[in-house]
Design a protein around this motif. Structure first.
Motif, mmCIF file in Angstrom:
data_model
loop_
_atom_site.group_PDB
_atom_site.id
_atom_site.type_symbol
_atom_site.label_atom_id
_atom_site.label_comp_id
_atom_site.label_asym_id
_atom_site.label_seq_id
_atom_site.Cartn_x
_atom_site.Cartn_y
_atom_site.Cartn_z
ATOM 1 N N LYS A 143 0.856 -1.185 0.000
ATOM 2 C CA LYS A 143 0.000 0.000 0.000
ATOM 3 C C LYS A 143 0.892 1.234 0.000
ATOM 4 O O LYS A 143 1.190 1.810 1.048
ATOM 5 N N CYS A 144 1.328 1.618 -1.202
ATOM 6 C CA CYS A 144 2.267 2.734 -1.300
ATOM 7 C C CYS A 144 1.537 4.042 -1.005
ATOM 8 O O CYS A 144 0.371 4.203 -1.364
ATOM 9 N N THR A 145 2.255 4.962 -0.333
ATOM 10 C CA THR A 145 1.611 6.210 0.094
ATOM 11 C C THR A 145 2.200 7.456 -0.547
ATOM 12 O O THR A 145 1.563 8.495 -0.591
ATOM 13 N N LEU A 146 3.447 7.365 -1.018
ATOM 14 C CA LEU A 146 4.085 8.501 -1.688
ATOM 15 C C LEU A 146 4.873 7.954 -2.862
ATOM 16 O O LEU A 146 5.475 6.881 -2.753
ATOM 17 N N ILE A 147 4.874 8.709 -3.959
ATOM 18 C CA ILE A 147 5.633 8.261 -5.129
ATOM 19 C C ILE A 147 6.546 9.378 -5.585
ATOM 20 O O ILE A 147 6.108 10.523 -5.753
ATOM 21 N N PHE A 148 7.822 9.048 -5.751
ATOM 22 C CA PHE A 148 8.776 10.015 -6.295
ATOM 23 C C PHE A 148 9.128 9.552 -7.699
ATOM 24 O O PHE A 148 9.539 8.403 -7.887
ATOM 25 N N SER A 149 8.936 10.454 -8.663
ATOM 26 C CA SER A 149 9.110 10.018 -10.044
ATOM 27 C C SER A 149 9.768 11.092 -10.883
ATOM 28 O O SER A 149 10.042 12.193 -10.414
ATOM 29 N N VAL A 150 10.033 10.728 -12.117
ATOM 30 C CA VAL A 150 10.484 11.663 -13.139
ATOM 31 C C VAL A 150 9.403 11.655 -14.225
ATOM 32 O O VAL A 150 8.553 10.762 -14.222
ATOM 33 N N LEU A 169 9.150 10.610 -17.145
ATOM 34 C CA LEU A 169 8.960 9.352 -17.874
ATOM 35 C C LEU A 169 8.109 8.358 -17.063
ATOM 36 O O LEU A 169 7.346 7.578 -17.630
ATOM 37 N N ILE A 170 8.215 8.392 -15.736
ATOM 38 C CA ILE A 170 7.420 7.481 -14.896
ATOM 39 C C ILE A 170 5.957 7.943 -14.854
ATOM 40 O O ILE A 170 5.040 7.125 -14.874
ATOM 41 N N VAL A 171 5.728 9.258 -14.837
ATOM 42 C CA VAL A 171 4.350 9.774 -14.901
ATOM 43 C C VAL A 171 3.717 9.333 -16.227
ATOM 44 O O VAL A 171 2.568 8.879 -16.267
ATOM 45 N N LEU A 172 4.500 9.417 -17.294
ATOM 46 C CA LEU A 172 4.030 8.961 -18.610
ATOM 47 C C LEU A 172 3.688 7.461 -18.566
ATOM 48 O O LEU A 172 2.654 7.028 -19.086
ATOM 49 N N PHE A 173 4.536 6.692 -17.911
ATOM 50 C CA PHE A 173 4.338 5.244 -17.753
ATOM 51 C C PHE A 173 3.023 4.953 -17.009
ATOM 52 O O PHE A 173 2.243 4.094 -17.417
ATOM 53 N N PHE A 174 2.748 5.707 -15.929
ATOM 54 C CA PHE A 174 1.497 5.502 -15.195
ATOM 55 C C PHE A 174 0.285 5.702 -16.101
ATOM 56 O O PHE A 174 -0.673 4.939 -16.066
ATOM 57 N N GLY A 175 0.360 6.746 -16.922
ATOM 58 C CA GLY A 175 -0.772 7.079 -17.776
ATOM 59 C C GLY A 175 -0.911 6.156 -18.975
ATOM 60 O O GLY A 175 -2.008 5.955 -19.492
ATOM 61 N N ALA A 176 0.210 5.585 -19.428
ATOM 62 C CA ALA A 176 0.195 4.868 -20.706
ATOM 63 C C ALA A 176 0.202 3.344 -20.571
ATOM 64 O O ALA A 176 -0.296 2.643 -21.447
ATOM 65 N N HIS A 177 0.773 2.812 -19.479
ATOM 66 C CA HIS A 177 0.938 1.356 -19.408
ATOM 67 C C HIS A 177 -0.363 0.681 -18.941
ATOM 68 O O HIS A 177 -0.869 0.994 -17.861
ATOM 69 N N ILE A 233 2.117 12.209 -5.967
ATOM 70 C CA ILE A 233 3.172 11.759 -6.871
ATOM 71 C C ILE A 233 4.033 12.985 -7.142
ATOM 72 O O ILE A 233 3.521 14.020 -7.583
ATOM 73 N N PHE A 234 5.319 12.895 -6.846
ATOM 74 C CA PHE A 234 6.225 13.999 -7.152
ATOM 75 C C PHE A 234 6.910 13.732 -8.473
ATOM 76 O O PHE A 234 7.266 12.589 -8.772
ATOM 77 N N ARG A 266 -2.680 14.037 -5.812
ATOM 78 C CA ARG A 266 -1.840 15.180 -6.159
ATOM 79 C C ARG A 266 -0.673 14.752 -7.036
ATOM 80 O O ARG A 266 -0.006 13.759 -6.740
ATOM 81 N N ILE A 267 -0.431 15.481 -8.102
ATOM 82 C CA ILE A 267 0.790 15.286 -8.881
ATOM 83 C C ILE A 267 1.538 16.607 -8.804
ATOM 84 O O ILE A 267 1.064 17.633 -9.295
ATOM 85 N N LEU A 268 2.667 16.597 -8.104
ATOM 86 C CA LEU A 268 3.373 17.834 -7.799
ATOM 87 C C LEU A 268 4.696 17.883 -8.548
ATOM 88 O O LEU A 268 5.407 16.875 -8.619
ATOM 89 N N GLN A 269 5.013 19.054 -9.058
ATOM 90 C CA GLN A 269 6.287 19.175 -9.764
ATOM 91 C C GLN A 269 7.306 19.923 -8.917
ATOM 92 O O GLN A 269 7.022 20.974 -8.355
ATOM 93 N N GLY A 270 8.510 19.348 -8.833
ATOM 94 C CA GLY A 270 9.621 20.013 -8.156
ATOM 95 C C GLY A 270 10.647 20.439 -9.175
ATOM 96 O O GLY A 270 10.770 19.837 -10.243
ATOM 97 N N TYR A 271 11.357 21.502 -8.842
ATOM 98 C CA TYR A 271 12.470 21.934 -9.685
ATOM 99 C C TYR A 271 13.678 22.165 -8.790
ATOM 100 O O TYR A 271 13.541 22.690 -7.669
ATOM 101 N N GLY A 272 14.814 21.781 -9.267
ATOM 102 C CA GLY A 272 16.027 22.045 -8.513
ATOM 103 C C GLY A 272 17.219 21.500 -9.248
ATOM 104 O O GLY A 272 17.110 21.103 -10.409
#
Ligand code: AYL
Length: 541
Positions: free
Chosen positions: A280-287, A289-297, A311-312, A338-344
């Motif tokens: 039961k995952c509660t937080l996801i850290f992604s890039v 390409l992984i967000v694309l994978f969630f939507g497409a696979h 999802i970050f 929530r799908i949140l974008q970070g920059y750094g």
């Protein structure tokens, strides 16, 4: 605000103090609240360590490292895929008052050697899977008889001269305790590598204070990260821990909060989906390409996200359409997931901006707590204040690196009066939400990984038929960008695109290969001081 016409964008959060602690002191502060919780578990084998075991193991490793003769401030190279032993080794190195330079385990022997030599590493921790290659690099780059420690992740035979990782733990138990006073929060903690604005990868000097500052700056800016002490987050950990995102965006801050990290040594759809379906995952850290994978696979199901708070995404631009696709596929609203974008960037430990409104999907949002920002016009040198007008992002705060390791020139070019020049171009809108539009620096980002063009250009120039070469990034729908080469041949030479691509293959990590193709041209455009005019080349693509 500010002098000399500086226009500073500050965060809107209440200022908070950063405690003067080292990473081990900060991370184990709450240990007595959750000694029996699982800290790390391998997503493939199930091998795991509780928080108490992780703390004790790191402590025994520290004692062993000191016993091997390593001295305060010495650099240890950590060359591991994501395994439960990766955070434990990392924390052992820091506990001992040593500095950890993290190396991509997929690097070629030459790439590993370069980082070992540049950092002056005195010891290595790696895994059986890659140990024979790492040994070749170690023999070429480290003093003879330097400690070569191997985590046994497979049955493969260890190279001669290796020390099994588990010996560090069993023997360490019997050794004297490490002297805690040998560590100071302002000391270097880690030395990850980044190419910065130009040239080859350089060691980014980050102190314990830099790392802790960014953990607190980020956590205090984001309600979606914070948890109460009686709740345990469960987090798939596939982002590489050698990279600053995995290291100080995920591993350290989430271990401080007592989370369970489920490590995966590499990203494959099957293993990742398996982790999502079994936990039961509660937080996801992604890039992206992984967000694309969630939507497409098709095998990624909505039910896997039932317990996910957020999802970050970070490390490369996130396309608004990829976010919308996830919401459509799962029939969810942004309020439900929530799908949140970070920059750094590595040089800022890394997080400097977060987007949390969940309405501006392609924005990087606002500066995090304690992060000061300027937008500077790269031609006039003046600060930009008008909404919509672009400038280079400059960043200041306690999370900004001390400089590049043994490279004063690059440090001076990048840090000006404490301001970090990011090499990224952005504008802000009327609500002070920021949007990245372009990159001033030459860096290419493939799937969020750094590809410094200077590395590929150096390889290309060793081809017998090549007189000159330049590499730029071209847009790619999956990887974000891919490297493309412009090549000038010596007189009377005939070479094909494939010849050049194959020449590069094997000499660099796979993600750096010239997937964008090769163009043969008469001359590489350069300015008067010999700098490659990359914009001209990009316009030819
Ligand atoms: P490095 N959008 C566009 N470009 C980005 C973004 C983004 N959200 N994030 C990073 N970059 C680019 O050192 C940008 O060019 O660190 C920046 O200068 O490997 C460069 O990547 C830095 O690359 C998080 C989670 C930051 C992850 C990170 C990634 C740090 C990557 C904040 O919350």
């Amino acid at each position: 605000e500010g002098n000399y016409g500086e226009q500073i964008f500050s965060s809107c959060y209440e200022d908070i103090e950063i405690p003067s602690l080292t990473i081990p002191e900060y991370l184990w502060q709450k240990l007595e609240k959750w000694p029996k919780r699982i800290a790390v578990e391998c997503g493939i084998t199930g091998r795991k360590y509780t928080y108490a075991e992780a703390r004790d193991s790191a402590n025994y490793i520290a004692r062993s490292l000191i016993n091997m003769g390593l001295k305060n401030g010495d650099i240890v190279a950590l060359i591991l895929p994501n395994l439960p032993e990766s955070p434990i080794s990392f924390l052992g190195i820091l506990e001992a008052g040593l500095v950890c330079t993290t190396v991509n385990p997929l690097y070629t022997v030459d790439e590993i050697s370069r980082q070992l030599q540049s950092s002056g590493a005195k010891a290595i921790i790696t895994s059986t899977e890659i140990a024979s290659n790492v040994m070749i690099a170690a023999k070429a780059s480290l003093p003879p008889n330097s400690p070569f420690i191997v985590v046994e992740d497979t049955d493969r035979v260890l190279p001669t001269g290796s020390i099994p990782f588990k010996d560090l733990i069993t023997k360490g138990k019997t050794l004297p305790q490490v002297q805690v006073k040998s560590r100071n929060p302002q000391d270097l903690a880690v030395l990850p590598y980044s190419s910065g604005t130009t040239g080859l990868p350089k060691g980014v000097m980050l102190s314990h204070h830099n790392l802790i500052s960014n953990i607190i700056m980020t956590d205090s800016s984001c309600d979606f990260i914070q948890v109460s002490d009686d709740f345990q987050d469960v987090i798939p950990t596939v982002l590489p821990l050698f990279h600053i995102y995995g290291m100080n965006g995920l591993m350290l801050p989430r271990m401080c909060a007592g989370a369970k990290l489920i490590t995966l040594p590499s990203f494959t759809p099957d293993t990742y989906i398996n982790v999502l379906s079994k936990n039961k995952c509660t937080l996801i850290f992604s890039v992206p390409l992984i967000v694309l994978f969630f939507g497409a696979h098709p095998a990624v199901k909505a039910e896997y996200f039932k317990n996910v708070r957020a999802i970050f995404s970070g490390a490369a631009p996130l396309a608004g359409s990829d976010v919308e696709r996830v919401y459509e596929k799962f029939n969810l609203t942004p309020d439900q997931l929530r799908i949140l974008q970070g920059y750094g960037l590595t040089e800022s430990s890394p997080v400097s901006f977060l987007e949390m409104s969940n309405t501006k999907f392609s924005s990087i949002g606002h500066p995090v707590n304690k992060c000061k920002v300027r937008l500077v016009d790269s031609i006039t040198g003046k600060d930009v204040v008008t909404p919509g007008q672009t400038g280079e992002i400059w960043i200041k705060g306690p999370h900004v690196m001390k400089g590049y390791f043994k490279n004063e020139k690059a440090t001076e070019e990048t840090l000006q009066d404490g301001w970090l020049k990011t090499g990224d171009i952005a504008y802000c809108d009327e609500d002070f939400a920021f949007f990245i539009t372009d990159r001033l620096k030459e860096l290419i980002k493939v799937k969020g990984f750094q590809v410094p063009p200077a590395e590929l250009e150096a390889v290309l120039r060793t081809h017998p038929a090549v007189a000159d070469a330049a590499v730029v990034g071209v847009a790619d729908p999956r990887s974000g960008e891919v490297p493309k080469a412009f090549v000038v041949l010596k007189p009377n030479q005939s070479v094909s695109t494939e010849d050049i691509q194959n020449f590069v293959k094997g000499k660099v990590s796979e993600y750096k290969e010239l997937r964008g193709g090769v163009s043969f041209i008469k001359e590489i455009p350069r300015n008067a001081s010999g700098k490659i005019l990359r914009m001209h080349l990009k316009n030819l693509c």
